[in-house]
Design an enzyme around this catalytic site. Structure first.
Site, PDB file in Angstrom:
ATOM      1  N   HIS A 232      83.385 -15.696 -48.742  1.00 26.93           N
ATOM      2  CA  HIS A 232      83.917 -15.119 -47.504  1.00 26.93           C
ATOM      3  C   HIS A 232      83.688 -16.015 -46.283  1.00 26.93           C
ATOM      4  CE1 HIS A 232      79.858 -13.625 -46.691  1.00 26.93           C
ATOM      5  NE2 HIS A 232      79.927 -12.662 -47.569  1.00 26.93           N
TER       6      HIS A 232
ATOM      7  N   HIS B  34      73.847  -2.212 -52.439  1.00 24.68           N
ATOM      8  CA  HIS B  34      74.711  -2.719 -51.373  1.00 24.68           C
ATOM      9  C   HIS B  34      76.167  -2.480 -51.756  1.00 24.68           C
ATOM     10  CE1 HIS B  34      76.394  -5.114 -48.282  1.00 24.68           C
ATOM     11  NE2 HIS B  34      76.255  -6.308 -48.807  1.00 24.68           N
TER      12      HIS B  34
ATOM     13  N   GLU C  30      78.943  -4.019 -50.686  1.00 26.84           N
ATOM     14  CA  GLU C  30      79.862  -5.152 -50.748  1.00 26.84           C
ATOM     15  C   GLU C  30      80.329  -5.373 -52.188  1.00 26.84           C
ATOM     16  OE1 GLU C  30      80.170  -9.368 -48.313  1.00 26.84           O
ATOM     17  OE2 GLU C  30      78.218  -8.501 -48.717  1.00 26.84           O
TER      18      GLU C  30
ATOM     19  N   ASP D   6      81.062  -7.697 -54.259  1.00 25.11           N
ATOM     20  CA  ASP D   6      80.488  -8.590 -55.260  1.00 25.11           C
ATOM     21  C   ASP D   6      79.307  -7.940 -55.973  1.00 25.11           C
ATOM     22  OD1 ASP D   6      79.391  -8.782 -52.667  1.00 25.11           O
ATOM     23  OD2 ASP D   6      78.358 -10.633 -53.141  1.00 25.11           O
TER      24      ASP D   6
ATOM     25  N   HIS E 207      72.408  -7.627 -45.239  1.00 25.78           N
ATOM     26  CA  HIS E 207      73.030  -7.948 -43.961  1.00 25.78           C
ATOM     27  C   HIS E 207      74.126  -6.941 -43.567  1.00 25.78           C
ATOM     28  CE1 HIS E 207      76.705 -10.008 -45.881  1.00 25.78           C
ATOM     29  NE2 HIS E 207      75.979  -9.558 -46.877  1.00 25.78           N
TER      30      HIS E 207
ATOM     31  N   ASP F 143      70.776  -8.894 -51.163  1.00 33.31           N
ATOM     32  CA  ASP F 143      71.220 -10.098 -50.466  1.00 33.31           C
ATOM     33  C   ASP F 143      70.110 -10.841 -49.732  1.00 33.31           C
ATOM     34  OD1 ASP F 143      73.835 -10.384 -51.224  1.00 33.31           O
ATOM     35  OD2 ASP F 143      74.644  -9.135 -49.637  1.00 33.31           O
TER      36      ASP F 143
ATOM     37  N   TYR G  43      71.664 -20.490 -47.366  1.00 29.43           N
ATOM     38  CA  TYR G  43      72.084 -19.090 -47.514  1.00 29.43           C
ATOM     39  C   TYR G  43      71.676 -18.286 -46.285  1.00 29.43           C
ATOM     40  CZ  TYR G  43      72.509 -14.478 -49.759  1.00 29.43           C
ATOM     41  OH  TYR G  43      72.844 -13.186 -50.061  1.00 29.43           O
TER      42      TYR G  43
ATOM     43  N   HIS H 237      71.943 -12.845 -55.715  1.00 31.83           N
ATOM     44  CA  HIS H 237      72.606 -14.143 -55.853  1.00 31.83           C
ATOM     45  C   HIS H 237      71.551 -15.209 -56.115  1.00 31.83           C
ATOM     46  CE1 HIS H 237      76.454 -12.599 -54.444  1.00 31.83           C
ATOM     47  NE2 HIS H 237      75.888 -12.152 -53.345  1.00 31.83           N
TER      48      HIS H 237
END
Length: 403
Positions: free
Chosen positions: A27, A81, A83, A85, A151, A170, A196, A229
């Site tokens: 992104h 989370h 999001e 992914d 985040h 994250d 990151y 990640h």
């Protein structure tokens, strides 16, 4: 040989995620090393799946789970989370384990309901949890920790109390694709963690500090951190947490970062002279050409630099397109405590510096000194002025470094 083999990271706890070897853009920021989407399976009297993976990789995750248990036996799905992914394979797992309960934060519930209306969210058995809530799996206990704005507003983490294992989502991640799974097996992992942080968590330093205080208050002292990640921390847990404190506090060193683009070399000549002037003053200097260096690494370089010089040629009465893009990216991440110097070149209209000044003013960024622009090309007098500016910027960097 078993394909899609899971990895046991602690007794009865498995990595069942996927590696995205071809990921090059996440992104908006560049990921030249690829990435991963980590999902974890905890086997006890009850079975919990901690996060899922990006939807196109759901089949691979399910193959790994299937080598451990029948996926229909999953009792709980923890959504740390919203999001996509992390969450976009939940509906696929629920097709296989329709009786599984889903756990999320309050804001997570809201986000999931809005993302997955067409995936049958109304039929999910969703349970809202808050910081300190616990879920017994049998011999193990999951404790939930809201990590607001790390985040996203919905972000939370899951802590296995008995194993002192933190599923951090994250936080503490990196974007790297590797067949290795642990920090002591991979080179330069702290560098990757810094890149990151600079591109994902930089705007949220205040929230990071509050979060770490929250962990102390809850007596959460992880001995392993498994992010969503990248690799899993088992050897450098205290080191990465200390580094997060430094980044959140905005610690800087005597350093000048020069960022620029150029059309016919004039702005580049100015940048080189600024670098030489700063170098002669005895500080660390970094030079980043916007079309020859990825922006994600440039943001990493910017984190510990108290002074940043940005140069642009004029194009169509405005700043160069790469400068405009980078400044949009920079102002969105909004690093604190920096002083900026703007410079550039032009032929018949000097719009580049004016455009950059306008963006800096709008973002409430502080300028270190008056901007500089030259017409057509820098001659010796201009070069000398640039070297003097570089020296002055170095002195400002010495005065403003805080570590």
């Amino acid at each position: 040989m078993d394909d899609y083999k899971p990895l046991e990271i602690a007794k009865g706890i498995y990595w069942v995620g996927v590696v995205d070897w071809n990921l090059r853009d996440f992104h908006g920021y560049e990921t030249p090393k690829g990435g991963s989407y980590n999902s974890y399976l905890v086997i006890d009297e009850k079975i919990a799946l901690i996060d899922t993976v990006k939807a196109p990789f759901a089949g691979e995750m399910i193959k790994r789970i299937s080598q451990i248990i029948d996926p229909s036996k999953i009792d709980y799905i923890i959504s740390n989370h919203v999001e996509m992914d992390h969450s976009s394979s939940i509906s696929r797992v629920l097709e296989l384990a329709p009786n599984a309960k889903v756990f999320a934060s309050s804001k997570g519930q809201t986000g999931l309901s809005e993302y997955y209306k067409e995936e049958g969210f109304d039929n999910w058995d969703l349970n809202v949890v808050k910081t300190g809530d616990e879920l017994s799996l049998g011999e193990r206990t999951l404790m939930f920790i809201e990590a607001t704005m790390l985040h996203w507003p919905d972000s939370m983490q899951t802590y296995v109390k008995e194993d002192k294992l933190l599923f951090s989502n994250d936080a503490f991640g990196q974007h790297i694709a590797t067949s290795k799974r642990f920090d002591d097996e991979v080179d330069d992992v702290m560098e990757d963690a810094g890149i990151y942080y600079a591109n994902i968590l930089l705007p949220f330093g205040g929230q990071v500090l509050k979060y770490i205080e929250k962990l102390k208050g809850l007596e959460v002292h992880p001995e392993m951190i498994a992010p969503a990640h990248g690799i899993i921390w088992r050897d450098n847990v205290s080191k990465v947490m200390t580094q997060y404190l430094k980044w959140a506090h905005g610690e800087t060193v005597p350093k000048v970062l020069v960022i620029y683009d150029t059309m016919w070399g004039s702005t580049e000549k100015m940048a080189m002279e600024i670098v030489e002037g700063a170098r002669s003053a005895g500080v660390e200097v970094r030079l980043r050409h916007l079309r020859k260096n990825d922006w994600s690494m440039t943001m990493k370089e910017l984190m510990d630099a108290p002074v940043v010089a940005i140069g642009s040629p004029t194009m169509n009465n405005g700043m160069f397109f790469t400068n405009a893009g980078f400044l949009t990216y920079l102002t969105g991440l909004h690093p604190k405590g920096k002083k900026y110097f703007l410079f550039g070149s032009y032929g018949w209209g000097g719009g580049a510096v004016k455009g950059m000044e306008k963006m800096m003013e709008s973002a409430k960024f502080e300028l270190a000194m008056e901007s500089m622009q030259i017409k057509f090309r820098p001659y010796e007098e201009d070069k000398k002025a640039c070297r003097e500016i570089g020296y002055k910027l170095a002195e400002i960097a010495k005065d403003n470094a805080n570590s």
